[in-house]
Design a protein around this motif. Structure first.
Motif, PDB file in Angstrom:
ATOM      1  N   UNK A   1      76.550  -5.008  77.096  1.00  0.00           N
ATOM      2  CA  UNK A   1      77.744  -4.792  77.180  1.00  0.00           C
ATOM      3  C   UNK A   1      78.735  -5.778  77.314  1.00  0.00           C
ATOM      4  N   UNK A   2      78.160  -5.649  79.123  1.00  0.00           N
ATOM      5  CA  UNK A   2      78.694  -6.888  80.136  1.00  0.00           C
ATOM      6  C   UNK A   2      78.631  -8.084  79.720  1.00  0.00           C
ATOM      7  N   UNK A   3      77.292  -8.467  79.052  1.00  0.00           N
ATOM      8  CA  UNK A   3      77.030  -9.639  79.108  1.00  0.00           C
ATOM      9  C   UNK A   3      78.337 -10.136  78.096  1.00  0.00           C
ATOM     10  N   UNK A   4      78.276  -9.681  76.956  1.00  0.00           N
ATOM     11  CA  UNK A   4      79.336  -9.979  75.912  1.00  0.00           C
ATOM     12  C   UNK A   4      80.329 -10.104  76.502  1.00  0.00           C
ATOM     13  N   UNK A   5      81.111  -9.661  77.526  1.00  0.00           N
ATOM     14  CA  UNK A   5      82.130  -9.178  77.845  1.00  0.00           C
ATOM     15  C   UNK A   5      82.292 -10.223  78.600  1.00  0.00           C
TER      16      UNK A   5
ATOM     17  N   UNK B   1      76.185 -18.985  83.584  1.00  0.00           N
ATOM     18  CA  UNK B   1      75.970 -18.671  84.822  1.00  0.00           C
ATOM     19  C   UNK B   1      75.945 -17.330  85.185  1.00  0.00           C
ATOM     20  N   UNK B   2      76.912 -17.177  84.776  1.00  0.00           N
ATOM     21  CA  UNK B   2      77.341 -15.388  85.024  1.00  0.00           C
ATOM     22  C   UNK B   2      76.400 -14.220  84.390  1.00  0.00           C
ATOM     23  N   UNK B   3      76.336 -14.543  82.702  1.00  0.00           N
ATOM     24  CA  UNK B   3      75.206 -14.352  82.153  1.00  0.00           C
ATOM     25  C   UNK B   3      73.757 -14.210  82.622  1.00  0.00           C
ATOM     26  N   UNK B   4      73.644 -15.643  82.979  1.00  0.00           N
ATOM     27  CA  UNK B   4      72.017 -15.795  83.213  1.00  0.00           C
ATOM     28  C   UNK B   4      71.540 -14.850  84.759  1.00  0.00           C
ATOM     29  N   UNK B   5      72.541 -14.225  86.017  1.00  0.00           N
ATOM     30  CA  UNK B   5      72.593 -14.138  86.454  1.00  0.00           C
ATOM     31  C   UNK B   5      72.386 -12.599  86.676  1.00  0.00           C
ATOM     32  N   UNK B   6      73.066 -12.018  85.403  1.00  0.00           N
ATOM     33  CA  UNK B   6      71.976 -10.361  85.057  1.00  0.00           C
ATOM     34  C   UNK B   6      71.443 -10.399  84.045  1.00  0.00           C
ATOM     35  N   UNK B   7      70.899 -11.054  83.105  1.00  0.00           N
ATOM     36  CA  UNK B   7      70.055 -10.649  82.605  1.00  0.00           C
ATOM     37  C   UNK B   7      68.574 -10.949  83.632  1.00  0.00           C
TER      38      UNK B   7
END
Lengths: 346, 352, 572, 126
Positions: free
Chosen positions: A331-335, D61-67
């Protein structure tokens, strides 16, 4: 990849179901799994598959976004200015922090820190609450200002002074432009166009524009030059600006492309292009569906919190926390993508 | 394209357009390839069913469980065949989609559940009449939901929709015998009476015969003398009073009136003089350059867009937002009339 | 229960076990709340078969309406008007596609068979599995409730703007419940697929490597991949459609600047792969049936396995071939046509592999095999006619005519043939009873004749220009329609005979042995019906297509492994 | 029956799954916040059409770190990464092909049929 999985299945002695009591039989081990690891891996794989379906679900909306934006960049350039970047940024931070507390909660539950897990889950839940409250505030502004989708889009509500300022400006512009059209909307395009009218329309328009957009969200300013005012006001009033003889600078402000809005910097309001409702359609579907996912995530976290307090989780068994966490991070990712796509259009 | 392959086993309707031979040729080609493979597969299957049927005491023979050569061969051979088929389909398709420039143009309007054809002389008629051996382009739009225009004898089909013009062309090669016609069908489901949304397509042997029909189809001929007088006194009032009599005025004439009454003339001359907007004289078919869009030819969609959404394309050399939108102030019919009017304006022909 | 289970002593003995999954517990809730994949599979089967009858009934009605060209000519058209006809064909399509064929083989039979075939105790997520079933029930209920709301007449494709504006009566109309129902059914499908992927990845017992899996599992796996990747797009499409209809969001509405063709892209991105959701499991079952009833090792195992996966992936790249006449750009049309043809190849590979499997076999014309051989014929025609439609130039003529109708029935209803074949094949395992071979084979032959009578003539009508979804038609087509309708009555008779056969089997069929057909895959190594938890000990994994070691044993009335005669004791 | 696991913790009687230290996660959070600030700030620099790609790059890049860290994908089974990346590829496929159609078709569409139909009515009447 799948082959790799298959390459060594024999290396794990199958523990026959019957004689294994006391060894592999954790109370949380379902009967059809042989070990907690297998159960955990299956759960994770299942969750990732589910996340893949979520990605594709949102993929449809990203597709709609891409198509509308690629074909009509001017709509997005113009309309996104009505979104409040500050609220958006705050919400991003809220979600990121709650994502962090969630990740921490997983770590805590892996370490068997029950109280810490519960606390962190509660914090994560509060992050969700915060996000939704801010979202609700934003939505309410949009509803109030008629910044909505499709047929519900109503530019006449954009400013505070619906009845007075806006209407007056519109009429002023119309009158100044020499329209005999007041009584007959259909014929409005025709008739006489005094060459000098545009100037006075501009003056009136300037007035109209400032009346029309005083919502004073972070970076939205009323246009400075009379020329812009004319088109903005005329556009808002939906009185055609006719063939006002335009200054060169105004020509550059053509509403139709990115180039037009760059003049004068980022905070230009620009004239309103057609079909602004597209942007809000995209905005509401994307954030709406995302909001529903936040709510679902909050429900999951609430349930995890209850279970955590009850003491269901341990260092051996934290799968639900981990899986719930995966969902929350998605959910965070999508945001993370929605925020720049909707709020930070340049 | 002759001989045994040409008859399509009698499966196809009469070949009445220039497309039909090519379409039928590829149909036949695919048909015979299919028949070959079907007979091969099913023949072998039946053979095996008989020969290797279960008999007591006889066990299946163990044969190799795979053979790379065999498997590759039945991967590669179909591949070659489908490449040929693709090419054939592609070629006929491109012929169908590339419109000749000098085609005779007829407008098609679809609505639940009727077709209406607008001929260059302004006649609106529920039947499609075309001359033989003349390329015809249909410019189509819908008043409501999706429809699809289909003439089996011509092997042509195209969806008709609201929101954009679609086009279709054909050249009839076989005149319809007197009293007979080729059916025109709607093939995109459009509601209750979808199946009755059909009409006739009549192919006239000669251009002259077609022109004669066109003249006879003029609704003015159907008016009583009194009505005719009334019409002459004030065409617009008469048309307004008799909405049932369609096509009383040519769209081009109607377009001229609109140019005059809707304010177009304030900015757009028809004599080539440059005004706030470009002159319409000779504009049709020109390529326009924009500051915010790729160059576009002046065609129906562009004109329509310029009327309802003038800011979408900023014509170079003109003020970008001088033109107001006419959205909601003008009907589709009126836009068509304006388009028809613009088409009549050859370069420098008018001086008013 | 395990210690009390006599079946544990001899799961390979033909005699029915006294404790099995059917008798394990009793009462309504023992079924309604069961987590046993076998029971869920059986519930699915009952539900789906019932809905097949509903959808089939609509079809027979449609065919009856089409007996006469128009109301003036009399017939059923004097009772059923165009509005009702349009509602019938819409519901026929929606029910058959979303409710019957898509879940048919994977959810009903896959659920029952997959874990057994794999040697697992259950699917990975039994609760999710039950949830899928209830979602199916709810979705079905919602779709049918549209009848109450005035019916839905948009066609199962829900094309905009008809579906968002005019279709059906009222703002709510029948469209909303059907679309919402399809959305729910989509999630049922997603969860089933997800469950199967995880099960195949994580619950394979030792020795069950990827390339030892029976081909049905490969087919189901490929299907599950499509279910997981494509169905969510259907979800968002239907949500947007609802938003369009109820809220006026304007994405597909040209009055609001939207693009009706965009809806078709969204819709077919799912609905073309959905065709492979329907056909791939059928192809998997085919590989089992052809091999088992020829008593011969399947030919080209890896080619078949990989062709399933190839079809699953390529199936995502061809959706635009439904839109050759829709106003899609020519460029895209060409791309889609080219990729479409590439799918013909893996399909052809499968056909040839099955054919080679028959070669020098010992072909046993049991009912499942009759259905399988029928499928060869039917899918042969269905696949080959697909070539015509993939050619853009020809599709201009054939699109939206009866040619298309016939083509997709030859493909999708071909799936139904395999579905019936599979029901017969696994019937003894599911119920513990044999059925009467004579009447079952008769039903399959009747079905084959009826099917070809119904649909073959439709190719001819289509090429001559008979559009689909027509209530009235030109009198020259009447002969074709009459033949077609007669065929549908023959099929109806066949289905009734099939039901009769099955009911008789339930009441008085002879008890089924563990392995009545001489099949090598794992599900035949447990008792018929299987015990509650499938396998006490996962049986040793052998080559599922090796029939050399199987021999008929008169005493059990079924097949046993050579060297294990006299019961499993010898084996353990 | 389980598979060889390279996730640590499995062997150590620690249950299953990799434990990501809180410190690392906190560092990631800080990084994400900084990146968020940069995205917002990048908006003030005018790079023309590049802006959206920069914004998307930062978001990715942000998403990559989260993932990788919050979602443990870095320590997870590679197949899970395949699923996730695969789903993104299919989205890309969908977007690209559908977009290609509307882009190549755009000149043939009427745009702007209804800049808020309601609005036109509303303003022209009184």
């Amino acid at each position: 990849m799948q082959m790799a999985d298959a390459a060594h299945p024999i290396s794990h002695a199958a523990v026959p179901h019957g004689d294994a009591h006391g060894h592999g039989h954790h109370p949380n081990l379902e009967h059809h799994f042989d070990s907690l690891t297998q159960q955990f891996d299956a759960g994770k794989l299942g969750m990732w598959l589910f996340l893949a379906t979520e990605v594709l679900l949102f993929g449809g909306l990203f597709c709609a976004y891409a198509i509308f934006r690629r074909n009509h960049p001017e709509v997005f350039m113009y309309a996104h200015q009505y979104l409040d970047t500050t609220w958006g940024a705050i919400n991003t931070v809220v979600l990121l922090v709650s994502s962090f507390t969630m990740a921490w909660a997983v770590t805590a539950s892996q370490r068997g820190q029950r109280n810490l897990t519960s606390l962190l889950l509660a914090l994560t839940f509060l992050g969700g609450v915060g996000f939704m409250v801010i979202k609700a505030i934003e939505y309410q502004h949009k509803f109030h200002d008629g910044l909505m989708w499709g047929t519900h889009y109503d530019p006449s509500k954009h400013g505070h002074g619906h009845g007075e300022g806006h209407g007056a400006a519109a009429h002023g512009a119309a009158a100044a432009a020499g329209h005999a059209a007041a009584g007959d909307g259909r014929g409005g395009a025709a008739e006489s166009h005094a060459a000098g009218a545009a100037a006075s329309a501009g003056a009136a328009g300037d007035h109209g524009a400032s009346a029309a957009h005083p919502e004073a969200t972070t970076s939205v300013h009323a246009p400075e030059t009379p020329g812009q005012g004319a088109s903005a006001a005329a556009a808002d009033a939906d009185v055609p600006p006719e063939r006002a003889p335009l200054e060169p600078s105004q020509v550059a402000l053509a509403p139709s492309g990115p180039a037009g809005l760059h003049v004068g910097g980022h905070d230009l309001h620009g004239p309103r292009p057609d079909n602004v409702h597209w942007f809000f359609g995209v905005y509401f579907t994307m954030t709406g569906l995302h909001g529903l996912h936040v709510l679902a995530g909050m429900a999951v976290i609430g349930w995890l919190f209850v279970r955590s307090v009850r003491g269901d989780f341990s260092a051996d068994y934290f799968t639900p926390v981990d899986l719930g966490g995966l969902y929350w991070h998605l959910v965070d990712l999508i945001w993370i993508f929605l925020f720049p796509l909707l709020y930070l259009i340049h | 394209m002759t001989g045994i392959l040409a008859d399509s086993l009698g499966l196809m309707p009469p070949k009445a357009s220039t497309f039909a031979p090519a379409v039928d040729f590829w149909f036949d080609f695919t048909l015979w390839v299919s028949i070959f493979f079907f007979v091969l597969i099913i023949g072998l299957m039946l053979l095996f069913m008989v020969k290797y049927r279960r008999r007591p005491g006889v066990r299946a023979v163990v044969t190799p469980t795979h053979s790379t050569a065999l498997e590759l061969s039945w991967t590669v051979i179909p591949t070659i065949l489908v490449v040929i088929m693709f090419w054939g389909g592609f070629k006929t398709y491109m012929d169908q989609r590339v419109m000749p420039l000098d085609a005779y143009e007829i407008g098609v309007n679809a609505k639940q559940w009727a077709w209406e054809f607008t001929y260059p002389n302004g006649i609106r008629h529920p039947e499609l009449h075309v001359p033989k051996d003349v390329p015809v382009v249909l410019t189509m739009y819908s008043d409501d939901v999706l429809h699809s225009f289909f003439i089996p004898a011509f092997r042509v089909k195209m969806d008709v929709m609201r929101g954009r013009y679609t086009k279709l062309w054909f050249q009839a090669t076989l005149a319809s015998p007197p009293g007979q016609y080729y059916p025109v069908l709607c093939t995109e489901y459009c509601g209750t009476s979808h199946s009755t949304m059909t009409t006739k397509c009549v192919v006239h042997e000669t251009r002259a015969e077609f022109e004669q029909w066109l003249r006879d189809a003029d609704p003015l001929k159907k008016l009583t003398p009194e009505q005719y007088d009334e019409y002459l006194r004030d065409p617009s009032a008469f048309i307004a009073a008799h909405p049932d009599i369609q096509g009383l005025q040519s769209p081009a004439d109607m377009g001229r009136k609109l140019w005059d009454s809707k304010g177009c003339k304030q900015c757009h001359s028809i004599d080539g003089k440059v005004g706030t907007g470009p002159s319409w004289s000779g504009i049709w078919g020109q390529t326009h350059e924009f500051s915010n869009a790729p160059p576009t030819a002046v065609d129906e969609n562009y004109v329509k867009e310029s009327i309802v959404n003038p800011r979408a394309k900023a014509l170079k050399g003109y003020a970008a937002n001088a033109m107001p939108t006419y959205q909601g102030r003008i009907t589709d019919r009126e836009i068509d009339s304006i388009i028809a009017f613009i088409k009549t304006l050859k370069s420098g022909s008018e001086a008013k | 229960m395990s210690s009390l289970n006599p079946a544990a002593a001899g799961p390979l003995v033909g005699a029915p076990a006294t404790d099995n999954y059917l008798t394990h517990s009793r009462g309504f809730w023992s079924w309604a709340a069961t987590l046993d994949h076998k029971r869920i599979g059986v519930m699915y089967l009952v539900g789906i078969f019932t809905m097949f009858l509903v959808g089939g009934l609509f079809a027979v009605l449609l065919r009856s309406v089409l007996l006469t060209p128009d109301a003036a000519a009399g017939g059923v058209k004097t009772i059923v008007d165009a509005n009702m006809y349009n509602r019938f064909f819409t519901l026929h399509g929606a029910v058959m596609v979303f409710i019957v064929i898509i879940p048919g083989i994977p959810a009903a039979l896959g659920n029952f068979v997959l874990p057994l075939m794999l040697g697992a105790k259950d699917v990975a997520f039994p609760r999710l599995n039950l949830c899928s079933f209830y979602l199916w029930l709810i979705g079905t209920g919602m779709a049918l409730s549209s009848l109450y709301w005035g019916g839905v007449d948009t066609g199962w494709t829900f094309y905009t703007p008809y579906s968002t504006k005019v279709g059906s009566s009222g703002a709510f109309g029948g469209v909303v419940p059907v679309v919402a129902g399809a959305f729910v059914l989509g999630f049922s499908s997603i969860f089933t697929g997800l469950n199967f992927i995880v099960t195949i990845h994580k619950l394979r017992p030792p020795g069950m490597t990827w390339f030892r899996m029976p081909l049905f599992l490969w087919g189901t796996y490929a299907t599950a991949v499509i279910q997981v990747l494509a169905t969510p797009v259907l979800g968002i499409t239907l949500l947007l459609l609802l938003a369009e209809r109820l809220l006026g969001i304007g994405f597909f509405d040209s009055e609001l600047g939207g693009d009706p063709v965009l809806f078709q892209h969204f819709f077919w991105f799912y609905s073309h792969p959905a065709v492979y959701i329907m056909i791939l499991p059928a192809m998997g079952v085919m590989s089992e049936l052809i091999s088992v009833f020829s008593h011969k090792h399947i030919f080209g195992y890896k080619f078949i396995a990989f062709s399933s996966v190839a079809i699953a992936i390529l199936g995502f790249l061809v959706w635009g071939h439904h839109m050759f006449t829709s106003g899609q750009s020519e460029l895209l049309g060409v791309i889609f046509s080219a990729i479409t043809f590439s799918i013909a190849i893996p399909s052809a590979v499968k056909m040839f592999n099955w054919l080679t499997t028959l070669y020098k076999g010992s072909i046993d014309f049991k009912a499942p095999m009759c259905y399988a051989l029928s499928f060869m014929w039917i899918f042969g025609i269905g696949g080959l006619t697909g070539l015509f439609l993939g050619m853009m130039g020809l599709d201009q003529h054939l699109h939206d005519t009866y040619f298309v109708v016939a083509h997709f029935h030859y493909v999708m209803a071909g799936t139904i043939f395999v579905f019936f074949g599979a029901i017969h094949y696994w019937w003894p395992k599911m119920t513990g009873r044999m059925y009467d071979e004579g009447s079952a084979v008769l039903a399959s032959i009747l079905m084959f004749i009826g099917f070809n009578l119904t649909f073959f003539v439709q190719f001819m009508m289509g090429t001559r220009g008979m559009p689909r979804r027509y209530y009235e038609y030109r009198p020259e087509f009447q002969m074709g329609h009459v033949i077609s309708s007669i065929g549908s009555y023959v099929m109806l008779a066949a289905v009734l005979l099939l039901i009769y056969t099955m009911i008789r089997s339930l009441r008085s069929g002879r008890p089924a042995p563990a392995n009545p057909w001489g099949a090598g895959s794992m599900e035949w190594q447990c008792a018929s019906p299987p015990p509650h938890d499938n396998f006490k000990t996962p049986p040793p994994v052998v080559d599922a297509y090796d029939y050399e070691s199987l021999e008929w044993d008169e005493r059990v009335g079924g097949y046993v492994h050579r060297g294990r005669r006299g019961g499993p004791a010898a084996a353990h | 029956m389980s598979h060889g696991s390279h996730s640590s913790g499995h062997a150590g009687g620690h249950g299953v799954g990799h434990i990501v230290p809180v410190g690392l996660q906190f560092g990631i959070l800080m990084l994400l916040l900084v990146l968020t600030y940069i995205t917002v700030a990048a908006r003030w620099i005018d790079l023309g059409p590049l802006n959206i790609w920069i914004a998307m790059l930062i978001a990715t890049i942000k998403a990559a770190f989260v993932v990788l860290y919050f979602m443990h994908l870095r320590y997870d089974r590679p197949f899970n990464s395949i699923i996730f990346i695969g789903s993104l590829l299919f989205v890309a496929l969908f977007v690209c092909l559908a977009l290609a159609d509307t882009v190549t078709n755009k000149p043939r569409m009427w745009t702007g049929l209804a800049p808020a139909v309601a609005e036109t009515q509303k303003h022209s009447d009184p």
